[in-house]
Design a protein around this motif. Structure first.
Motif, PDB file in Angstrom:
ATOM      1  N   ALA A  65      29.233 -79.502 -23.797  1.00 51.50           N
ATOM      2  CA  ALA A  65      29.974 -80.137 -22.706  1.00 51.50           C
ATOM      3  C   ALA A  65      29.044 -80.854 -21.734  1.00 51.50           C
ATOM      4  CB  ALA A  65      30.801 -79.084 -21.966  1.00 51.50           C
ATOM      5  N   THR A  69      28.969 -84.912 -20.773  1.00 51.91           N
ATOM      6  CA  THR A  69      29.016 -85.444 -19.408  1.00 51.91           C
ATOM      7  C   THR A  69      27.834 -86.358 -19.136  1.00 51.91           C
ATOM      8  OG1 THR A  69      30.167 -83.450 -18.640  1.00 51.91           O
ATOM      9  CG2 THR A  69      29.100 -84.810 -16.972  1.00 51.91           C
ATOM     10  N   SER A 276      30.420 -83.456 -29.085  1.00 54.67           N
ATOM     11  CA  SER A 276      31.735 -82.939 -28.685  1.00 54.67           C
ATOM     12  C   SER A 276      32.513 -82.297 -29.823  1.00 54.67           C
ATOM     13  CB  SER A 276      32.574 -84.076 -28.085  1.00 54.67           C
ATOM     14  OG  SER A 276      31.941 -84.646 -26.957  1.00 54.67           O
ATOM     15  N   SER A 311      35.321 -84.216 -18.793  1.00 55.37           N
ATOM     16  CA  SER A 311      33.893 -84.578 -18.742  1.00 55.37           C
ATOM     17  C   SER A 311      33.656 -85.688 -17.723  1.00 55.37           C
ATOM     18  CB  SER A 311      33.409 -85.020 -20.126  1.00 55.37           C
ATOM     19  OG  SER A 311      33.557 -83.984 -21.076  1.00 55.37           O
TER      20      SER A 311
END
Length: 395
Positions: A65, A69, A276, A311
């Protein structure tokens, strides 16, 4: 002298993480007839159900994650710079804001994320590899062939005390450790390969990994060495790409500069899907286990849209995440450098007090010690420099 130590540390980290990658490839089928397709599954097999989950879940979730981002932030900012290069002063009357560029990039990521699994993104992965090698080569070649800034300096940063110097070095090494993330994806990728007792998946996986890491070295070391030579202490926090734009945007052909930035955008788009996919798989597996029915196309799309915008929200809400790189590198270091060594001893049941037994225990505990030290360096850096908590205020 400092530059040589930097290269030595980078080389040691590269070799160490390559060895732990080999361990994970071998442990994918440590038990005959059983394949560990996720990092957390392997950790639970080695450390026990609860301890394995506790040790591996947080860092692997963060690495997936958090990387997504970071890619949104990098991709959005790079798209903004690409637009500025291509349009120049002609289109500057009412440009998009940084947040709007993040939204554009996230929307593209969400469209591509509709591909169902790792097998289906093989083409995207190839594009990511080609673009990474191409833009890395372009950036370091352009940097070293252009005239260096007149005020460039290679003198070590002067700090008031020896303790401050030590913590500063530890924070820097934490940033290096954070660059070698991705081991949590190895087992997922290997799981896509067919495997039999006669032709185990570890053979083609390791052959592919060797080729991939030769290419990574060809990108990583020239950028590190050439970037330091070209910009020294003038290197901005955004890295060599921002340095190239800041110092050579006027003496570099606009088309060449735009191509380099466009390739970075393509690479970020493909990397987003790879990092992801484990999160998407976890969403869908949880949904299937709870409802006892397959995940429909609409549910799958809903999960991926939700994840993409979450995100984006984190990136916009916490734009200071880049200043935490040293601390986060220390916190997540065991996933890459320590846990695989412990797993090897526990799953392979190495002979007690043999060379292999000592080697892997020492290497693993050394990784844990570095994790603690780099985390302290990251905390010191935050306290010393002052963390500017600019929530919802991306630059």
């Amino acid at each position: 002298m400092c530059r040589y130590w930097g290269v030595i540390c980078l080389t040691v980290a590269y070799i160490w993480q390559l060895y732990t990658l080999w361990i994970l490839v071998q442990l994918h089928e440590a038990v005959p007839g059983k394949r560990y397709n996720r990092y957390v599954e392997l950790a639970q097999a080695a450390f026990g159900e609860r301890l394995g989950l506790w040790l591996a879940l947080f860092p692997t979730v963060y690495l997936s994650a958090g990387a997504a981002t970071a890619l949104i932030l990098i991709g959005g900012e790079t798209m903004k710079l690409f637009f500025q290069i291509v349009c120049g002063p002609v289109c500057s009357s009412n440009p998009l804001t940084t947040v709007e560029w993040y939204l554009v990039f996230t929307s593209l990521c969400i469209v591509l994320s509709q591909l169902p699994n790792l097998n289906s993104i093989a083409g995207l992965s190839l594009i990511g590899a080609v673009t990474a090698v191409t833009y890395s080569t372009m950036v370091w070649l352009l940097s070293v062939t252009k005239e260096r800034p007149p005020t460039v300096s290679y003198r070590p940063i002067s700090l008031p005390t020896f303790t401050a110097s030590v913590f500063s070095v530890l924070n820097s090494l934490g940033i290096v450790a954070f660059a070698f993330r991705g081991h949590n994806l190895v087992l997922e990728i290997q799981a896509t390969m067919p495997s039999t007792f006669k032709h185990p998946a570890r053979v083609p996986m390791w052959n592919g990994a060797k080729v991939a890491y030769v290419l990574i070295a060809a990108c990583l070391f020239p950028i590190a060495i050439g970037g330091y030579w070209a910009y020294g202490d003038l290197m901005p926090s955004g890295g060599i790409l921002n340095a190239l734009y800041a110092f050579h945007s006027r003496d570099t052909a606009r088309g060449v500069l735009a191509l380099a930035f466009l390739l970075v955008v393509f690479n970020c788009l493909s990397s987003f899907q790879i990092y992801s996919m484990p999160v998407f798989d976890s969403f869908e597996a949880s949904y299937t286990s709870r409802t006892n029915r397959p995940c429909s196309v609409w549910v799958r799309s809903g999960f991926r849209i939700f994840y993409g915008f979450i995100s984006l929200f984190i990136g916009v809400a916490l734009p200071f995440l880049s200043s935490l790189a040293g601390l986060l590198g220390g916190l997540t270091l065991p996933v890459t450098f320590a846990y695989p060594c412990f797993m090897w001893v526990l799953l392979k049941q190495s002979t007690r007090h043999s060379f292999s037994w000592y080697f892997h225990w020492v290497l693993g505990w050394l990784g844990i010690a570095f994790s603690l030290a780099f985390s302290l360096g990251g905390i010191w850096s935050l306290i010393n420099n002052g963390l500017k908590l600019k929530f919802f205020r991306p630059s």
